[in-house]
Design a protein around this motif. Sequence first.
Motif, PDB file in Angstrom:
ATOM      1  N   SER A 110      -6.688   0.335  -2.668  1.00 35.78           N
ATOM      2  CA  SER A 110      -6.087   1.203  -1.654  1.00 35.78           C
ATOM      3  C   SER A 110      -5.016   2.129  -2.229  1.00 35.78           C
ATOM      4  CB  SER A 110      -5.503   0.360  -0.512  1.00 35.78           C
ATOM      5  OG  SER A 110      -4.515  -0.519  -1.015  1.00 35.78           O
ATOM      6  N   ASP A 111      -4.457   1.775  -3.374  1.00 35.89           N
ATOM      7  CA  ASP A 111      -3.409   2.609  -3.988  1.00 35.89           C
ATOM      8  C   ASP A 111      -3.925   3.390  -5.207  1.00 35.89           C
ATOM      9  OD1 ASP A 111      -3.744   0.524  -5.784  1.00 35.89           O
ATOM     10  OD2 ASP A 111      -1.617   0.070  -5.955  1.00 35.89           O
ATOM     11  N   ALA A 112      -5.225   3.610  -5.279  1.00 34.95           N
ATOM     12  CA  ALA A 112      -5.828   4.247  -6.460  1.00 34.95           C
ATOM     13  C   ALA A 112      -5.401   5.705  -6.628  1.00 34.95           C
ATOM     14  CB  ALA A 112      -7.343   4.155  -6.393  1.00 34.95           C
ATOM     15  N   PHE A 113      -5.186   6.411  -5.521  1.00 29.52           N
ATOM     16  CA  PHE A 113      -4.877   7.836  -5.584  1.00 29.52           C
ATOM     17  C   PHE A 113      -3.673   8.182  -4.722  1.00 29.52           C
ATOM     18  CE2 PHE A 113      -9.609   7.503  -5.821  1.00 29.52           C
ATOM     19  CZ  PHE A 113      -9.711   7.768  -7.179  1.00 29.52           C
ATOM     20  N   ARG A 114      -3.044   9.299  -5.081  1.00 29.16           N
ATOM     21  CA  ARG A 114      -2.006   9.885  -4.237  1.00 29.16           C
ATOM     22  C   ARG A 114      -2.656  11.000  -3.415  1.00 29.16           C
ATOM     23  NH1 ARG A 114       0.028   9.910  -9.476  1.00 29.16           N
ATOM     24  NH2 ARG A 114      -0.537  12.109  -9.529  1.00 29.16           N
ATOM     25  N   THR A 115      -2.068  11.296  -2.283  1.00 26.70           N
ATOM     26  CA  THR A 115      -2.578  12.378  -1.449  1.00 26.70           C
ATOM     27  C   THR A 115      -2.654  13.668  -2.262  1.00 26.70           C
ATOM     28  OG1 THR A 115      -1.659  11.351   0.524  1.00 26.70           O
ATOM     29  CG2 THR A 115      -2.189  13.698   0.679  1.00 26.70           C
TER      30      THR A 115
END
Length: 181
Positions: A110-115
């Motif tokens: 769930s934290d793989a990418f930033r917006t």
Amino acid sequence: MSIYGDYIKSVIRTVPDWPSPGVNFRDITPLLQNSSAFRKLIDSFVHRYQEMDLDAIAAIDARGFIIGAPVAYELGCSFVPVRKKGKLPFKTISQTYTLEYGQAEVELHSDAFRTGDRILIMDDLIATGGTMLAAAELISRSGGQVVETAAIVDLIELGGSQKVREAGHSVFAVCSFTEDE
């Protein structure tokens, strides 16, 4: 298609009637075993993406990892695995997709990418497009932006690359096969 597309295609082995009668399996093993061909393959992706300002390569389990990791290394961006259900140890988001006979599910931390992260999705081949589309949906849900989808092989007659394009994603394949090749 890459400038090395015809060469790469010539190194891929076709195994007739596997895993079932009438199927021509495109085996990338000889491509991976041939150091010159493998270098040309990775270079094909690196040359295409070196000026696209990517934040990450999202590679699909498991053969996508083979190409995604060296491309991420060469481009100086992060590598994020898109895994089959139940393989990631942290909080995940998942996406179900349809197979020829049933369903499957892929997951992403769930934290793989930033917006706003710019993501390239990679896999070994595009067949029906289900896995690629599921990965694209996961990336979009996580706030990332799919810049393009990429594969070694596009199996054109199975229609997957067309489905991916119809969903609004650009497709790049180093080479392609038709059923009778």
